[in-house]
Scaffold this motif. Structure first.
Motif, PDB file in Angstrom:
ATOM      1  N   VAL A  90       0.835  -1.206   0.000  1.00 21.36           N
ATOM      2  CA  VAL A  90       0.000   0.000   0.000  1.00 21.36           C
ATOM      3  C   VAL A  90       0.870   1.256   0.000  1.00 21.36           C
ATOM      4  O   VAL A  90       0.577   2.220  -0.718  1.00 21.36           O
ATOM      5  CB  VAL A  90      -0.973  -0.020   1.193  1.00 21.36           C
ATOM      6  N   LEU A  91       1.948   1.248   0.780  1.00 26.18           N
ATOM      7  CA  LEU A  91       2.835   2.413   0.807  1.00 26.18           C
ATOM      8  C   LEU A  91       3.499   2.659  -0.549  1.00 26.18           C
ATOM      9  O   LEU A  91       3.638   3.807  -0.970  1.00 26.18           O
ATOM     10  CB  LEU A  91       3.894   2.250   1.890  1.00 26.18           C
ATOM     11  N   VAL A  92       3.892   1.620  -1.228  1.00 26.83           N
ATOM     12  CA  VAL A  92       4.498   1.773  -2.560  1.00 26.83           C
ATOM     13  C   VAL A  92       3.472   2.305  -3.554  1.00 26.83           C
ATOM     14  O   VAL A  92       3.790   3.172  -4.383  1.00 26.83           O
ATOM     15  CB  VAL A  92       5.111   0.439  -3.038  1.00 26.83           C
ATOM     16  N   ILE A  93       2.248   1.812  -3.480  1.00 23.88           N
ATOM     17  CA  ILE A  93       1.186   2.304  -4.368  1.00 23.88           C
ATOM     18  C   ILE A  93       0.916   3.790  -4.103  1.00 23.88           C
ATOM     19  O   ILE A  93       0.791   4.590  -5.032  1.00 23.88           O
ATOM     20  CB  ILE A  93      -0.101   1.473  -4.192  1.00 23.88           C
ATOM     21  N   ILE A  94       0.845   4.175  -2.831  1.00 22.75           N
ATOM     22  CA  ILE A  94       0.618   5.581  -2.482  1.00 22.75           C
ATOM     23  C   ILE A  94       1.771   6.446  -2.980  1.00 22.75           C
ATOM     24  O   ILE A  94       1.565   7.521  -3.540  1.00 22.75           O
ATOM     25  CB  ILE A  94       0.405   5.741  -0.964  1.00 22.75           C
ATOM     26  N   TYR A  95       3.017   5.967  -2.800  1.00 24.36           N
ATOM     27  CA  TYR A  95       4.180   6.721  -3.278  1.00 24.36           C
ATOM     28  C   TYR A  95       4.130   6.896  -4.796  1.00 24.36           C
ATOM     29  O   TYR A  95       4.415   7.977  -5.318  1.00 24.36           O
ATOM     30  CB  TYR A  95       5.469   6.013  -2.869  1.00 24.36           C
ATOM     31  N   ARG A  97       1.437   9.498  -5.777  1.00 25.49           N
ATOM     32  CA  ARG A  97       1.693  10.876  -5.362  1.00 25.49           C
ATOM     33  C   ARG A  97       2.948  11.474  -5.992  1.00 25.49           C
ATOM     34  O   ARG A  97       3.163  12.682  -5.899  1.00 25.49           O
ATOM     35  CB  ARG A  97       1.819  10.946  -3.847  1.00 25.49           C
ATOM     36  N   ALA A  98       3.771  10.653  -6.628  1.00 27.71           N
ATOM     37  CA  ALA A  98       5.009  11.155  -7.228  1.00 27.71           C
ATOM     38  C   ALA A  98       4.688  12.057  -8.413  1.00 27.71           C
ATOM     39  O   ALA A  98       3.747  11.807  -9.172  1.00 27.71           O
ATOM     40  CB  ALA A  98       5.878   9.993  -7.685  1.00 27.71           C
ATOM     41  N   SER A  99       5.476  13.099  -8.559  1.00 27.04           N
ATOM     42  CA  SER A  99       5.250  14.020  -9.673  1.00 27.04           C
ATOM     43  C   SER A  99       5.726  13.388 -10.982  1.00 27.04           C
ATOM     44  O   SER A  99       6.513  12.444 -10.988  1.00 27.04           O
ATOM     45  CB  SER A  99       5.993  15.332  -9.429  1.00 27.04           C
ATOM     46  N   ARG A 100       5.254  13.945 -12.060  1.00 27.18           N
ATOM     47  CA  ARG A 100       5.635  13.412 -13.370  1.00 27.18           C
ATOM     48  C   ARG A 100       7.127  13.602 -13.641  1.00 27.18           C
ATOM     49  O   ARG A 100       7.748  12.783 -14.314  1.00 27.18           O
ATOM     50  CB  ARG A 100       4.813  14.081 -14.453  1.00 27.18           C
ATOM     51  N   THR A 134       9.523  13.435 -11.381  1.00 26.15           N
ATOM     52  CA  THR A 134      10.209  12.370 -10.636  1.00 26.15           C
ATOM     53  C   THR A 134      10.111  11.048 -11.377  1.00 26.15           C
ATOM     54  O   THR A 134      11.089  10.295 -11.469  1.00 26.15           O
ATOM     55  CB  THR A 134       9.601  12.229  -9.226  1.00 26.15           C
ATOM     56  N   ILE A 135       8.939  10.751 -11.909  1.00 24.71           N
ATOM     57  CA  ILE A 135       8.744   9.508 -12.663  1.00 24.71           C
ATOM     58  C   ILE A 135       9.626   9.495 -13.905  1.00 24.71           C
ATOM     59  O   ILE A 135      10.268   8.493 -14.218  1.00 24.71           O
ATOM     60  CB  ILE A 135       7.258   9.331 -13.045  1.00 24.71           C
ATOM     61  N   ALA A 136       9.690  10.615 -14.601  1.00 28.46           N
ATOM     62  CA  ALA A 136      10.528  10.699 -15.808  1.00 28.46           C
ATOM     63  C   ALA A 136      12.000  10.535 -15.457  1.00 28.46           C
ATOM     64  O   ALA A 136      12.752   9.897 -16.194  1.00 28.46           O
ATOM     65  CB  ALA A 136      10.282  12.028 -16.508  1.00 28.46           C
ATOM     66  N   GLU A 137      12.417  11.105 -14.334  1.00 30.95           N
ATOM     67  CA  GLU A 137      13.808  10.964 -13.894  1.00 30.95           C
ATOM     68  C   GLU A 137      14.125   9.505 -13.567  1.00 30.95           C
ATOM     69  O   GLU A 137      15.187   8.987 -13.925  1.00 30.95           O
ATOM     70  CB  GLU A 137      14.038  11.841 -12.667  1.00 30.95           C
ATOM     71  N   MET A 138      13.213   8.834 -12.904  1.00 29.63           N
ATOM     72  CA  MET A 138      13.426   7.414 -12.570  1.00 29.63           C
ATOM     73  C   MET A 138      13.416   6.530 -13.802  1.00 29.63           C
ATOM     74  O   MET A 138      14.100   5.511 -13.852  1.00 29.63           O
ATOM     75  CB  MET A 138      12.362   6.943 -11.589  1.00 29.63           C
ATOM     76  N   GLU A 139      12.616   6.895 -14.809  1.00 28.56           N
ATOM     77  CA  GLU A 139      12.578   6.123 -16.041  1.00 28.56           C
ATOM     78  C   GLU A 139      13.929   6.152 -16.764  1.00 28.56           C
ATOM     79  O   GLU A 139      14.307   5.185 -17.420  1.00 28.56           O
ATOM     80  CB  GLU A 139      11.517   6.682 -16.980  1.00 28.56           C
ATOM     81  N   ASN A 140      14.638   7.266 -16.624  1.00 32.13           N
ATOM     82  CA  ASN A 140      15.900   7.430 -17.357  1.00 32.13           C
ATOM     83  C   ASN A 140      17.129   6.974 -16.590  1.00 32.13           C
ATOM     84  O   ASN A 140      18.229   7.048 -17.115  1.00 32.13           O
ATOM     85  CB  ASN A 140      16.048   8.897 -17.765  1.00 32.13           C
ATOM     86  N   ILE A 141      16.973   6.511 -15.367  1.00 28.50           N
ATOM     87  CA  ILE A 141      18.122   6.064 -14.575  1.00 28.50           C
ATOM     88  C   ILE A 141      18.915   4.947 -15.280  1.00 28.50           C
ATOM     89  O   ILE A 141      20.147   5.022 -15.348  1.00 28.50           O
ATOM     90  CB  ILE A 141      17.687   5.642 -13.165  1.00 28.50           C
TER      91      ILE A 141
END
Length: 54
Positions: free
Chosen positions: A29-34, A37-40, A42-49
């Motif tokens: 549940v905590l991972v789903i909530i994170y 709530r993550a901004s786009r 942040t998601i784009a940055e993680m996609e490019n790691i």
């Protein structure tokens, strides 16, 4: 002697499956909530790691 025989001798062993299920559910549940709530950005940055050369 089977493994289940050892478990039957431990007092209070029935609580361990419940605790592990609650722990798994809480983390899930905590991972789903994170993730929700993550901004786009942040998601784009993680996609490019994996593609970074550093």
């Amino acid at each position: 002697m089977k493994f289940i025989n050892y478990l039957e001798k431990i007092s209070g062993v029935s609580i361990y499956p419940v605790v592990s299920l609650l722990l798994f559910t809480a983390v899930f549940v905590l991972v789903i909530i994170y993730a929700m709530r993550a901004s786009r950005d942040t998601i784009a940055e993680m996609e490019n790691i994996p593609l970074d050369d550093q």
